[in-house]
Design a protein around this motif. Sequence first.
Motif, PDB file in Angstrom:
ATOM      1  N   CYS A 117      -9.744  12.765   5.833  1.00 26.37           N
ATOM      2  CA  CYS A 117     -10.535  13.744   5.070  1.00 26.37           C
ATOM      3  C   CYS A 117     -11.063  14.818   6.006  1.00 26.37           C
ATOM      4  O   CYS A 117     -11.066  16.002   5.670  1.00 26.37           O
ATOM      5  N   ASP A 174     -14.784  -0.478  -3.102  1.00 22.86           N
ATOM      6  CA  ASP A 174     -15.755  -0.985  -2.140  1.00 22.86           C
ATOM      7  C   ASP A 174     -16.919  -1.687  -2.831  1.00 22.86           C
ATOM      8  O   ASP A 174     -17.349  -2.754  -2.425  1.00 22.86           O
ATOM      9  N   SER A 192      -6.291   2.126   0.299  1.00 21.52           N
ATOM     10  CA  SER A 192      -5.460   2.804   1.284  1.00 21.52           C
ATOM     11  C   SER A 192      -5.294   4.283   0.976  1.00 21.52           C
ATOM     12  O   SER A 192      -4.720   5.018   1.761  1.00 21.52           O
ATOM     13  N   VAL A 193      -5.789   4.713  -0.176  1.00 21.14           N
ATOM     14  CA  VAL A 193      -5.667   6.135  -0.500  1.00 21.14           C
ATOM     15  C   VAL A 193      -6.923   6.859  -0.006  1.00 21.14           C
ATOM     16  O   VAL A 193      -8.017   6.521  -0.429  1.00 21.14           O
ATOM     17  N   PRO A 194      -6.762   7.826   0.877  1.00 18.32           N
ATOM     18  CA  PRO A 194      -7.944   8.536   1.360  1.00 18.32           C
ATOM     19  C   PRO A 194      -8.714   9.165   0.202  1.00 18.32           C
ATOM     20  O   PRO A 194      -8.115   9.750  -0.704  1.00 18.32           O
ATOM     21  N   SER A 195     -10.043   9.036   0.235  1.00 14.04           N
ATOM     22  CA  SER A 195     -10.838   9.403  -0.934  1.00 14.04           C
ATOM     23  C   SER A 195     -10.728  10.886  -1.267  1.00 14.04           C
ATOM     24  O   SER A 195     -10.579  11.260  -2.428  1.00 14.04           O
ATOM     25  N   LEU A 196     -10.768  11.715  -0.246  1.00 14.36           N
ATOM     26  CA  LEU A 196     -10.727  13.152  -0.513  1.00 14.36           C
ATOM     27  C   LEU A 196      -9.365  13.549  -1.069  1.00 14.36           C
ATOM     28  O   LEU A 196      -9.241  14.447  -1.904  1.00 14.36           O
ATOM     29  N   LEU A 197      -8.330  12.845  -0.611  1.00 12.04           N
ATOM     30  CA  LEU A 197      -6.973  13.130  -1.059  1.00 12.04           C
ATOM     31  C   LEU A 197      -6.855  12.898  -2.561  1.00 12.04           C
ATOM     32  O   LEU A 197      -6.264  13.698  -3.287  1.00 12.04           O
ATOM     33  N   LEU A 198      -7.436  11.785  -3.023  1.00 10.62           N
ATOM     34  CA  LEU A 198      -7.399  11.465  -4.445  1.00 10.62           C
ATOM     35  C   LEU A 198      -8.045  12.590  -5.247  1.00 10.62           C
ATOM     36  O   LEU A 198      -7.511  13.049  -6.257  1.00 10.62           O
ATOM     37  N   MET A 206      -7.862  -7.135   3.961  1.00 11.02           N
ATOM     38  CA  MET A 206      -9.088  -7.167   4.731  1.00 11.02           C
ATOM     39  C   MET A 206     -10.238  -7.661   3.850  1.00 11.02           C
ATOM     40  O   MET A 206     -11.031  -8.481   4.246  1.00 11.02           O
ATOM     41  N   ALA A 246      -9.001 -10.379  10.503  1.00 12.81           N
ATOM     42  CA  ALA A 246      -9.214  -9.115   9.807  1.00 12.81           C
ATOM     43  C   ALA A 246      -8.030  -8.806   8.902  1.00 12.81           C
ATOM     44  O   ALA A 246      -6.891  -9.054   9.272  1.00 12.81           O
ATOM     45  N   ALA A 247      -8.334  -8.311   7.744  1.00 16.23           N
ATOM     46  CA  ALA A 247      -7.325  -7.845   6.790  1.00 16.23           C
ATOM     47  C   ALA A 247      -6.410  -8.937   6.262  1.00 16.23           C
ATOM     48  O   ALA A 247      -6.298 -10.013   6.818  1.00 16.23           O
ATOM     49  N   ALA A 248      -5.750  -8.610   5.206  1.00 19.01           N
ATOM     50  CA  ALA A 248      -4.762  -9.430   4.515  1.00 19.01           C
ATOM     51  C   ALA A 248      -5.228 -10.838   4.161  1.00 19.01           C
ATOM     52  O   ALA A 248      -5.733 -11.562   4.953  1.00 19.01           O
ATOM     53  N   GLN A 270       0.830  -1.209   0.000  1.00 19.41           N
ATOM     54  CA  GLN A 270       0.000   0.000   0.000  1.00 19.41           C
ATOM     55  C   GLN A 270       0.863   1.258   0.000  1.00 19.41           C
ATOM     56  O   GLN A 270       0.564   2.217  -0.701  1.00 19.41           O
ATOM     57  N   ASP A 287      -9.966   6.731   6.955  1.00 21.25           N
ATOM     58  CA  ASP A 287     -10.187   7.542   5.764  1.00 21.25           C
ATOM     59  C   ASP A 287     -10.964   8.808   6.125  1.00 21.25           C
ATOM     60  O   ASP A 287     -10.609   9.907   5.728  1.00 21.25           O
ATOM     61  N   ASP A 314      -7.752  -3.622  -3.361  1.00 17.16           N
ATOM     62  CA  ASP A 314      -7.358  -3.626  -1.948  1.00 17.16           C
ATOM     63  C   ASP A 314      -6.368  -2.512  -1.675  1.00 17.16           C
ATOM     64  O   ASP A 314      -6.447  -1.819  -0.665  1.00 17.16           O
ATOM     65  N   VAL A 315      -5.410  -2.392  -2.587  1.00 21.96           N
ATOM     66  CA  VAL A 315      -4.355  -1.402  -2.397  1.00 21.96           C
ATOM     67  C   VAL A 315      -4.920   0.009  -2.549  1.00 21.96           C
ATOM     68  O   VAL A 315      -4.590   0.914  -1.801  1.00 21.96           O
ATOM     69  N   LEU A 316      -5.819   0.162  -3.517  1.00 27.62           N
ATOM     70  CA  LEU A 316      -6.414   1.475  -3.773  1.00 27.62           C
ATOM     71  C   LEU A 316      -7.189   1.975  -2.556  1.00 27.62           C
ATOM     72  O   LEU A 316      -7.316   3.179  -2.329  1.00 27.62           O
ATOM     73  N   LEU A 344      -5.825  15.659  -5.203  1.00 24.77           N
ATOM     74  CA  LEU A 344      -4.649  15.464  -6.045  1.00 24.77           C
ATOM     75  C   LEU A 344      -4.964  15.783  -7.493  1.00 24.77           C
ATOM     76  O   LEU A 344      -4.194  16.468  -8.174  1.00 24.77           O
ATOM     77  N   VAL A 404       0.778   4.061  -2.783  1.00 26.53           N
ATOM     78  CA  VAL A 404       0.493   5.480  -2.515  1.00 26.53           C
ATOM     79  C   VAL A 404       1.533   6.356  -3.205  1.00 26.53           C
ATOM     80  O   VAL A 404       1.184   7.308  -3.911  1.00 26.53           O
ATOM     81  N   THR A 408      -2.526   7.143   6.687  1.00 25.09           N
ATOM     82  CA  THR A 408      -3.643   6.213   6.535  1.00 25.09           C
ATOM     83  C   THR A 408      -3.167   4.774   6.632  1.00 25.09           C
ATOM     84  O   THR A 408      -3.747   3.954   7.338  1.00 25.09           O
ATOM     85  N   VAL A 423       2.079  19.482  -2.893  1.00 22.18           N
ATOM     86  CA  VAL A 423       0.919  18.583  -2.918  1.00 22.18           C
ATOM     87  C   VAL A 423       1.378  17.133  -2.846  1.00 22.18           C
ATOM     88  O   VAL A 423       0.845  16.336  -2.064  1.00 22.18           O
ATOM     89  N   LEU A 451      -0.464  10.408 -10.676  1.00 27.35           N
ATOM     90  CA  LEU A 451      -1.583  11.330 -10.805  1.00 27.35           C
ATOM     91  C   LEU A 451      -1.116  12.743 -11.100  1.00 27.35           C
ATOM     92  O   LEU A 451      -1.660  13.427 -11.960  1.00 27.35           O
TER      93      LEU A 451
END
Lengths: 313, 291
Positions: free
Chosen positions: A250, B165, B133-139, B1, A311-313, A14, A246, B129-131, B142, A18, A291, A280, A25
């Motif tokens: 936010c 999701d 981990s990026v906070p939605s508002l941050l995306l 998860m 949970a997870a993974a 992750q 998350d 799954d990996v995506l 960006l 990121v 996060t 940014v 992006l």
Amino acid sequence: MPWAARRLLLAGAQTAAVVLLVFALTEALPGDAAVALAGDQPDAERIEAVRAALHLDRPPLERLLDWSAGLFHGDLGVSLASGRPVSTYLADGFGPTLLLAVPTVVLLVPAAVGLGVLAARHEGRAADRIVSAVTLGLYAVPEFALGVLLVTVFALRLGWLPPTALGYGTDLLAHPAALVLPVLVLLARPVCSLARLVRAGMTDALASPYVAQALRCGVPGMRVRYAHALPNAIAPAAQQLARTVDWLVCGVVVVEALFVIPGLGTVLMNAVAERDVPVVQGLAVVFGLATVLLNLGADLVTHRLAPRTGAAA
Amino acid sequence: MALALARSRRGLKALVVGPGQGRTRTRAGGLLPGLLIVGVPLVLALAGPLFTGEAGPRGTSLTTGDGHRLGTDFIGRDVGRQVLLGGRSVVLVALASTALAYAVALPAGFVCALTRRRWVEELLMRPLDVLLSVPSLLLILLVAAAVAPGPAGLALLVALVNIPDTARIVRAAGAEAASRPAVEALRMQGESWARMAFGYVGRSVARTLAADAGVRLTGALYLVATAAFLGVGVAQDAADWAVMVDRNRAGLFVQPWAVVVPALLIVALTLGGNLLVDAALARPGTKEKRR
């Protein structure tokens, strides 16, 4: 592979994602930083000069490697707008955001668990109905709308609290009253969603045979609730934790904008407005890492509490 | 998860219908409260633009009275008129983004649910799954730093944020239906993939997905309004409830109506929508069958 190792691997993936995503992006989208920087009369020559100064003329892969190598050393690059290192921006915004985040995280779990257990204990009665209705209603409400209404009531009508942190600078610790409403607004959504899940898990756990057996054996109710039932009741709540983190990240951005707190969120919004891409990028990486780490921590704790859920993974 | 969660039925239920909707949930009292609360902003948002007249001359900024029921906003426009105009964008962008998210997540989720090849599933689901981990508002921020997305761009972004999701839930719900003997029979009969996916699996999970779509829509409303408040995807002086809250905030002490009315409408929209979705899920007919 043991569970913890797999979870750590996911966190590593992750983190890499990121970093890659942030770079991709901000790179792939049209309108590169040089055009934005060249000012009102962007002539081709000037754009080329800016581009060369920023090393934007080099191939993207090379820049990605350079940039991520810098990240390892804590070197986040230099702001386009001011020429200051991005790390100084982070240092400036870190304090106020921490002041906002620490009380929120400290209050979040006790508040959510307390409300959830309270509702579960009085299932179907007035206390439960009030808690359930309020938590259900509040958790979809955007922070800014809730915050503005709270400001109207508590700052404007009643005059109890300052409406914003404007004028206090970064020295918010000297003005704790200015932090009350921001923390309250920041808490609203995560507390509501977690409390609902704790309540759901707790009603199941309290109805289970092992709780009945423990009570029959004369174990005090307090101990049954918090030592035996609660760890199992938290398991379903853990599934919501990723989303809660998350929301917190936010929420920080929105709350800082709303209450004029000069933290990381405000720095991010200013950088977005100025199209200051390195800032940014740097902030996005910091928020993304926060996060990933918060999720990792939450998952590890939950796994310790209720290993069966996986949970997870 | 995601995978572990999706594998357990309990996890699926928690994912799909949210907490406490099983035998243990309390009835909040039917559809009526939610409907009443969400009705006002929704009607105002969708029908409001039909009832606005010509824009009158601009008055003084942030005043009350003077022929303006709700006063004037930060550039002297009538707040009442702005309120009538300002809901449509929020609601429509949220609806569009939910529809878009489903347009991508449905096929992807069904492919994963119906395939017998593990690697297809891993290939489609692991990146999601990996995506996560990026906070939605941050995306969203960006992207906003590089381009200025319009309403369509905002809808696209919110949809993108919702895809992981949604795909997980479609896959989790679909996997259960896809393992039934009926699908085996369809497969042996040589039915087409689309027939199996949408004709059988889709139909049997329609209820679960309808419930999820409701949850998704309230989430989209939240994100669209928040993004607009932060100035993403909207013009500086757009007639939009979230923008109104942001731009008129400076005059909160002299002209609170310009802020309080749109803020209340947004609260009512999200709060009522949430109550409505929850009440609809709790109706006996829509409860997930227990097997």
